[in-house]
Enzyme design. Structure first.
Site, PDB file in Angstrom:
ATOM      1  CE  LYS A 179      -1.981  -5.657   8.545  1.00 24.08           C
ATOM      2  NZ  LYS A 179      -2.293  -5.452   7.245  1.00 24.08           N
ATOM      3  CB  THR A 238       0.902  -3.740   6.358  1.00 22.51           C
ATOM      4  OG1 THR A 238      -0.305  -4.221   5.612  1.00 22.51           O
ATOM      5  CG2 THR A 238       1.577  -2.312   6.305  1.00 22.51           C
ATOM      6  CG  ASP A 239      -1.886  -7.992   4.158  1.00 22.63           C
ATOM      7  OD1 ASP A 239      -2.689  -8.339   3.266  1.00 22.63           O
ATOM      8  OD2 ASP A 239      -1.919  -6.961   4.798  1.00 22.63           O
ATOM      9  CB  THR A 254      -0.649  -0.097   1.104  1.00 23.07           C
ATOM     10  OG1 THR A 254      -1.885  -1.099   1.135  1.00 23.07           O
ATOM     11  CG2 THR A 254      -1.668   1.325   1.267  1.00 23.07           C
TER      12      THR A 254
HETATM   13  N1  DAS Z   1      -2.224  -6.246   0.392  1.00 26.83           N
HETATM   14  C1  DAS Z   1      -1.309  -5.741   1.708  1.00 26.83           C
HETATM   15  C2  DAS Z   1       0.008  -5.986   1.278  1.00 26.83           C
HETATM   16  O1  DAS Z   1       0.589  -5.513   0.372  1.00 26.83           O
HETATM   17  C3  DAS Z   1      -1.600  -3.924   1.448  1.00 26.83           C
HETATM   18  C4  DAS Z   1      -0.728  -3.257   2.384  1.00 26.83           C
HETATM   19  O2  DAS Z   1      -1.137  -3.235   3.562  1.00 26.83           O
HETATM   20  O3  DAS Z   1       0.353  -2.868   2.012  1.00 26.83           O
HETATM   21  O4  DAS Z   1       0.680  -6.290   2.565  1.00 26.83           O
END
Ligand code: DAS
Length: 442
Positions: free
Chosen positions: A246, A167-168, A91
């Site tokens: 996370k 982030t995932d 993101t």
């Molecule tokens: N889908 C998520 C990722 O790429 C988007 C994000 O949170 O960055 O991990």
């Protein structure tokens, strides 16, 4: 307009001024006052205003004065350190596609400087692209690729590296890089965002600028995660790469330090770094060696649940290793209490068989706290068939990454004989648990 100085207002509200160098693939190449070139897509220019030479000279004087001011503030130390930003996607490196409303990973390395020119006040930045991928798609090959890029940047003189990442699975990658980068003597900070960088509420700016400030001021070698410490735009929290997780789908303070206090809180606006828990194992040989993952290995991560069947355990018989997220202190349904629990005995037999073939490591679904298979007799039954991980306080994800890394770099016999899963390589294991549940007031 080529050769002229101009000021541009972009469709996302950003303002860019500089000298138009040339036109390339329907973008204007503009040299900023700080000497960096950026590309601005022509269809993203809302307004353009030519600056007369006098006016642009004032701009330059203004910029040089601000630089001298910054230089004066950092007096006595090298004005500009060198920070490399390695982009992988997520993101933070995405934009909202206003036609569909979806967030799409589409970013060029120079976009970061175009959107956050303040980074130039902290360091000389150079930017490179590894990919534009959402992090759920990461694989071990990418961990090796990113680590190779980090090594290259450090060998080319970078004082620190920022990795922009989705982030995932960011905490899987921060763990993986912690293990691969042996002898690391510079800071490597992974930064993500829960809101795309082109939105007003984006957390990208704060996380990036605080990561850069942490690299410049804290001088702490190691792999870290830098994300919001709260939902406000004040501090970022620095978490050791092997202790991050996370913990929320969308809050900007989604990342928490598990079973140990965070390393620091950083606030560039107030020029403040509050060191809370300096990592002890950052002594480095200074010789950076890459201990890579073997992407061909198959390592499983299985969450146990009430009613689990033994076939699920048998499924992993051709794997190289398995981490099980047990319940509580490290328990699995292996005891036959009554006529409904005959299957539990079959689960135990399957585990016994599997544990003879490969390392099977316990972690806990509680996420917080420490495994202790000595307390209850079922736990002792698991110890009796060689289940590893007793007394571990690693997250399931770090346990999974560590087992994969151990299998990539050591033979299975040594992993078991030396109980390497319980050897502290990168601060992933702590000898005393932190009971504060990491609610850190900034
Ligand atoms: N889908 C998520 C990722 O790429 C988007 C994000 O949170 O960055 O991990």
């Amino acid at each position: 307009m080529i050769g002229k100085r101009a000021e541009f207002l972009l469709t996302d509200g950003a303002k860019i001024s500089g000298r138009v160098m040339n036109i390339q693939d329907n973008a204007l190449i503009i040299k900023l006052l700080n000497g960096y070139n950026v590309g601005v897509l022509i269809d993203e220019i809302k307004e353009a205003k030519e600056l007369d030479e006098e006016e642009s000279r004032d701009n330059r004087k203004e910029y040089e004065k601000s630089l001298r001011h910054e230089e004066h503030k950092n007096s006595g130390e090298k004005l500009k350190i060198q920070i490399s930003i390695i982009h992988t996607g997520g993101t933070i490196a995405s934009k909202v596609d206003y036609k569909t409303g979806a967030v799409i990973a589409r970013f060029k390395p120079e976009d970061i400087l175009k959107m956050f020119p303040e980074l130039n006040n902290i360091a000389n930045i150079n930017s490179r692209l590894i990919g534009n991928m959402l992090s759920e798609n990461m694989r071990a090959e990418h961990y090796n690729l990113i680590a190779e890029a980090v090594k290259e940047e450090i060998e080319n003189g970078s004082d620190g590296v920022i990795i922009t990442h989705g982030t995932d699975t960011l905490h899987y990658t921060s763990s993986a890089l912690s293990f691969i980068l042996e002898g690391l003597n510079k800071p490597v900070v992974l930064v993500g965002a829960q809101r795309s960088s082109d939105r007003a509420s984006s957390d990208a700016y704060l996380n990036l600028i605080n990561a850069a400030y942490f690299i410049k001021r804290a001088k702490m070698p190691g792999v870290y995660v830098c994300m919001h410490n709260s939902i406000n735009d004040d501090d970022s929290v620095i978490i050791l790469g092997t202790k991050a997780r996370k913990m929320h789908t969308s809050r900007r303070d989604a990342f928490k330090s598990i079973n140990t206090k965070p390393v620091a809180l950083v606030n560039y606006k107030e020029k403040k770094i509050k060191v809370i828990n300096k990592p002890t194992n950052t002594k480095s040989s200074g010789k950076l060696t890459l201990r890579r993952f073997n992407p061909k290995l198959k390592v499983g991560l299985l969450k146990s649940f009430p009613g689990i069947n033994h076939e699920l355990i048998d499924f992993f018989k051709d794997y190289d290793g398995l981490v099980i997220e047990g319940t509580g202190l490290g328990h699995l349904p292996i005891v036959e209490n009554d006529k409904f629990t005959e299957e539990n005995s079959r689960v135990f037999e399957s585990l016994k068989k599997l544990s003879r073939k490969m390392p099977v490591v316990m972690s806990s679904q509680t996420i917080y706290g420490r495994i202790n298979m000595n307390v209850y007799s079922p736990g002792r039954m698991l110890l009796s068939i060689g289940i590893l991980g007793n007394f571990s306080d690693m997250t399931p994800e770090t346990t999974f990454i560590k087992l994969w890394w151990l299998l990539s770099n050591y033979n299975t016999d040594k992993i078991r004989r030396k109980n390497l899963i319980m050897k502290n390589f990168r601060g992933e294991l702590t000898d005393k648990s932190d009971e504060s549940f990491n609610i850190i007031e900034s």
